[in-house]
Design a protein around this motif. Structure first.
Motif, PDB file in Angstrom:
ATOM      1  N   ARG A  57       2.266   1.753  -3.433  1.00 52.56           N
ATOM      2  CA  ARG A  57       1.272   2.225  -4.389  1.00 52.56           C
ATOM      3  C   ARG A  57       1.008   3.715  -4.222  1.00 52.56           C
ATOM      4  N   ALA A  58       1.147   4.195  -2.975  1.00 55.48           N
ATOM      5  CA  ALA A  58       0.942   5.619  -2.733  1.00 55.48           C
ATOM      6  C   ALA A  58       1.946   6.460  -3.520  1.00 55.48           C
ATOM      7  N   VAL A  62     -14.435   3.113   0.671  1.00 55.94           N
ATOM      8  CA  VAL A  62     -14.859   3.156  -0.725  1.00 55.94           C
ATOM      9  C   VAL A  62     -15.908   2.083  -1.047  1.00 55.94           C
ATOM     10  N   HIS A  94     -19.269   7.898  -4.756  1.00 53.35           N
ATOM     11  CA  HIS A  94     -20.059   8.442  -3.647  1.00 53.35           C
ATOM     12  C   HIS A  94     -19.389   9.655  -3.009  1.00 53.35           C
ATOM     13  N   ALA A 149       0.834  -1.205   0.000  1.00 57.77           N
ATOM     14  CA  ALA A 149       0.000   0.000   0.000  1.00 57.77           C
ATOM     15  C   ALA A 149       0.864   1.247   0.000  1.00 57.77           C
ATOM     16  N   GLY A 151     -13.341  -1.336 -10.698  1.00 57.53           N
ATOM     17  CA  GLY A 151     -12.461  -0.177 -10.814  1.00 57.53           C
ATOM     18  C   GLY A 151     -12.401   0.659  -9.538  1.00 57.53           C
ATOM     19  N   GLN A 152     -13.496   0.662  -8.755  1.00 61.07           N
ATOM     20  CA  GLN A 152     -13.504   1.431  -7.513  1.00 61.07           C
ATOM     21  C   GLN A 152     -12.470   0.880  -6.535  1.00 61.07           C
ATOM     22  N   ASN A 198     -12.599   5.759 -12.896  1.00 54.96           N
ATOM     23  CA  ASN A 198     -12.718   5.145 -11.566  1.00 54.96           C
ATOM     24  C   ASN A 198     -12.690   6.149 -10.427  1.00 54.96           C
ATOM     25  N   VAL A 251      -3.824   8.294   3.760  1.00 52.98           N
ATOM     26  CA  VAL A 251      -2.564   7.569   3.549  1.00 52.98           C
ATOM     27  C   VAL A 251      -1.367   8.421   3.975  1.00 52.98           C
ATOM     28  N   GLU A 285      -9.879  -0.940  -7.370  1.00 54.13           N
ATOM     29  CA  GLU A 285      -8.542  -0.755  -7.947  1.00 54.13           C
ATOM     30  C   GLU A 285      -8.048   0.665  -7.711  1.00 54.13           C
ATOM     31  N   ALA A 286      -8.938   1.636  -7.909  1.00 51.97           N
ATOM     32  CA  ALA A 286      -8.544   3.027  -7.691  1.00 51.97           C
ATOM     33  C   ALA A 286      -8.185   3.247  -6.226  1.00 51.97           C
ATOM     34  N   ALA A 287      -8.937   2.621  -5.322  1.00 48.75           N
ATOM     35  CA  ALA A 287      -8.663   2.770  -3.895  1.00 48.75           C
ATOM     36  C   ALA A 287      -7.293   2.193  -3.557  1.00 48.75           C
ATOM     37  N   ARG A 288      -6.984   1.009  -4.111  1.00 47.49           N
ATOM     38  CA  ARG A 288      -5.681   0.410  -3.851  1.00 47.49           C
ATOM     39  C   ARG A 288      -4.579   1.244  -4.491  1.00 47.49           C
ATOM     40  N   ALA A 289      -4.880   1.801  -5.671  1.00 42.70           N
ATOM     41  CA  ALA A 289      -3.854   2.534  -6.404  1.00 42.70           C
ATOM     42  C   ALA A 289      -3.406   3.802  -5.670  1.00 42.70           C
ATOM     43  N   ILE A 290      -4.284   4.398  -4.834  1.00 42.45           N
ATOM     44  CA  ILE A 290      -3.814   5.581  -4.093  1.00 42.45           C
ATOM     45  C   ILE A 290      -3.197   5.188  -2.755  1.00 42.45           C
ATOM     46  N   GLY A 291      -3.064   3.874  -2.508  1.00 48.52           N
ATOM     47  CA  GLY A 291      -2.329   3.441  -1.321  1.00 48.52           C
ATOM     48  C   GLY A 291      -3.186   3.092  -0.119  1.00 48.52           C
ATOM     49  N   LEU A 292      -4.515   3.000  -0.310  1.00 49.39           N
ATOM     50  CA  LEU A 292      -5.354   2.558   0.803  1.00 49.39           C
ATOM     51  C   LEU A 292      -5.121   1.067   1.037  1.00 49.39           C
ATOM     52  N   THR A 293      -5.114   0.646   2.295  1.00 47.44           N
ATOM     53  CA  THR A 293      -4.985  -0.777   2.597  1.00 47.44           C
ATOM     54  C   THR A 293      -6.326  -1.461   2.312  1.00 47.44           C
ATOM     55  N   GLN A 352      -8.963  -0.222   4.695  1.00 51.10           N
ATOM     56  CA  GLN A 352      -9.347   1.168   4.399  1.00 51.10           C
ATOM     57  C   GLN A 352     -10.230   1.254   3.166  1.00 51.10           C
ATOM     58  N   PHE A 359     -14.220   7.846  -7.198  1.00 49.19           N
ATOM     59  CA  PHE A 359     -15.111   7.275  -6.184  1.00 49.19           C
ATOM     60  C   PHE A 359     -16.492   7.910  -6.336  1.00 49.19           C
ATOM     61  N   PHE A 408      -6.775   5.535 -14.875  1.00 49.68           N
ATOM     62  CA  PHE A 408      -7.418   4.414 -15.557  1.00 49.68           C
ATOM     63  C   PHE A 408      -8.188   4.863 -16.788  1.00 49.68           C
TER      64      PHE A 408
END
Lengths: 260, 229
Positions: free
Chosen positions: A94-95, B147, A109, A91, B128-129, A105, A123, B131-139, B142, A107, A101
């Motif tokens: 990835r940050a 998300v 909500h 994680a 994709g939601q 993608n 993060v 994937e995007a969450a993981r891509a910004i470094g959320l565990t 999280q 979020f 994409f």
């Protein structure tokens, strides 16, 4: 403007040092060998454009760099460190790697502003006010500051993709990955996204861009990587590649997309 | 035929204070079970989608066991098994003890249905939601919490409303766990006055006063919270 940025980067590339290094990377989807013995080095400040026919492994390659796709063999190192397997370390890595994409993608909500501040706050543990201030600067930079309080579905595709770029930039990534960022856009919105990317390249961001936009490759790339059948067939400068490609496979591909 | 008894609403009027306190007992247990079952159901759903196999299997086992066991059996086990045989007492006061045992039985049972609804909700959230969450470094935790789950919840508010309505009606079964609520009072009144239509109607309407607004509320919430894609 763009050209001078590209030249100064080319001058800097030699001193930049390797940032992303793929060595002998292999990946299978069941029987299908999607990545074959991939060796690729991306230097700091370099803009690498990956092109090639559909199903050639371009997107998969891009997604292995932040381990959205795990690999079956070989090594990937970012800034000298091998990609962690799973968990917190992955994680954290990835940050540092921004990803944009094809289908944005965002979020669904959360508002645009919340989309951009989520990562920095959760993060990077950034203070909320500071994160929002920085997010607004980034949204300003990609030209959608006035949309900050809206939800993704209320924006056009081009605006959503620019918000997605801002969301990735908010993490202050070392490298940005673009997985066909303009392929899902209506034609009239492609330019507004490409303009943001061209500026980003000119500012010296390290970028890996999977795209069919040859114009962007010509304007901003330091290196073109041509992929087909899971292999890197050719690595070349954009100038050489578009006028005088070495491989027949690339010549064939270019003749199909450039002459019509 | 004794039409007087059939149309005589006076037993309800005569017992209005008992009626109110019995329905108040129903409301208390419904609200407590509603909250607890949402919490347990969310945890079970998190287990079912977790990357750890043991948790996934445990979650699936929980849902399949509780969902396929009659509520009456669960509650009898809680009252007779836990309380009487195993001497597991939450409180020395019987009414409080039986309240919490009934809450426990109903919550673990209802949680299985909450978990199934939520899992359906997670399936509506595009890949994709995550994937995007993981891509910004959320565990994993999280991204699930910030998300995936919020979007999953919003897409199943209406079905969760149905689960809650079923749960409110199911509280009538807790009389087997010795907790005194509306259905227990109806049974007592039937024994005292005879099983008359007015008493039945009174209690049926009483339950509708609880369940209809619940349904309206969840439908309103579902519209308000809907995620536009």
């Amino acid at each position: 403007m763009t050209d001078s940025g590209k030249e100064s980067r080319e001058a800097g590339v030699n001193g930049g040092g390797p940032l992303v290094v793929l060595e002998n990377v292999n990946k299978f989807y069941g029987e299908h060998h999607v990545l074959r013995d991939i060796d690729l080095t991306i230097h700091r400040g370099e803009v690498v454009v990956v092109i090639g026919p559909s199903g050639g492994g371009k997107s998969t390659l891009c997604r292995t760099i932040n381990r959205l796709e795990p690999i079956d063999g070989g090594t990937i190192r970012i800034d000298g460190k091998p990609l962690p397997e799973e968990g917190k370390a992955l994680a954290q890595l990835r940050a540092d790697v921004g990803m944009v994409f094809q289908s944005f993608n965002l979020f669904a909500h959360k508002t645009i502003l919340q989309n951009v501040t989520l990562g920095p706050i959760k993060v990077r543990k950034m203070d909320k006010t500071e994160a929002e201030q920085r997010a607004m600067e980034l949204l300003e930079r990609v030209g959608i500051a006035s949309q900050a309080e809206k939800y993704p579905a209320q924006l056009s595709g081009g605006q959503q993709q620019r918000a997605a770029i801002a969301r990735a930039l908010a993490m202050r990534p070392k490298v940005m990955l673009f997985d066909e960022p303009t392929s899902a856009l209506d034609p009239e919105m492609v330019k507004e996204v490409l303009d943001v990317m061209i500026n980003l390249a000119a500012e010296g961001m390290t970028m890996v861009v999977v795209t069919h936009e040859m114009g962007f490759a010509r304007a901003s790339a330091n290196k073109v990587v041509f992929m087909a059948d899971g292999q890197i067939v050719e690595e070349n400068t954009p100038g050489e590649f578009f006028t005088n490609a070495r491989s027949d496979r690339a010549k064939d591909f270019l003749s199909k997309i450039l002459t019509h | 035929m004794n039409w007087n008894v059939l149309l005589d609403f006076s037993p309800l009027a005569d017992n209005s204070d008992k009626l109110l306190s019995a329905f108040w007992a129903t409301i208390r247990i419904s609200v407590t079970v509603g909250i607890l079952s949402l919490v347990i159901g969310t945890l079970i759903t998190a287990m079912r989608v977790s990357p750890i196999r043991v948790l996934r299997v445990a979650g699936a086992f929980y849902v399949n066991t509780l969902r396929n066991t009659p509520l009456t059996l669960v509650l009898l086990f809680c009252s007779l098994g836990l309380s009487d045989t195993l001497k597991f007492r939450i409180s020395g006061t019987p009414s409080i003890n039986f309240f919490w045992l009934a809450v426990f039985g109903m919550s673990v049972y209802t949680a299985a249905f909450v978990a199934e609804s939520l899992r359906a909700g997670i399936n509506t959230v595009p890949m994709g939601q995550a994937e995007a969450a993981r891509a910004i470094g959320l565990t994993f935790t999280q991204s699930l919490r910030m998300v995936i789950m919020p979007q999953a919840f919003r897409s199943v508010i209406a079905p969760l409303g149905s689960v809650m309505i079923a749960m409110i009606k199911n509280t009538t079964v807790v009389l087997v766990a010795s907790y005194y609520e509306a259905a227990s009072l109806m049974k007592d009144m039937f024994e005292q006055y005879g099983a008359t239509l007015p008493i039945f109607i009174g209690f049926a309407v009483g339950f509708m006063c609880l369940t209809l607004p619940t349904g309206f509320f969840f439908n309103w919430l579902a519209k308000r919270m809907a995620v536009v894609r």
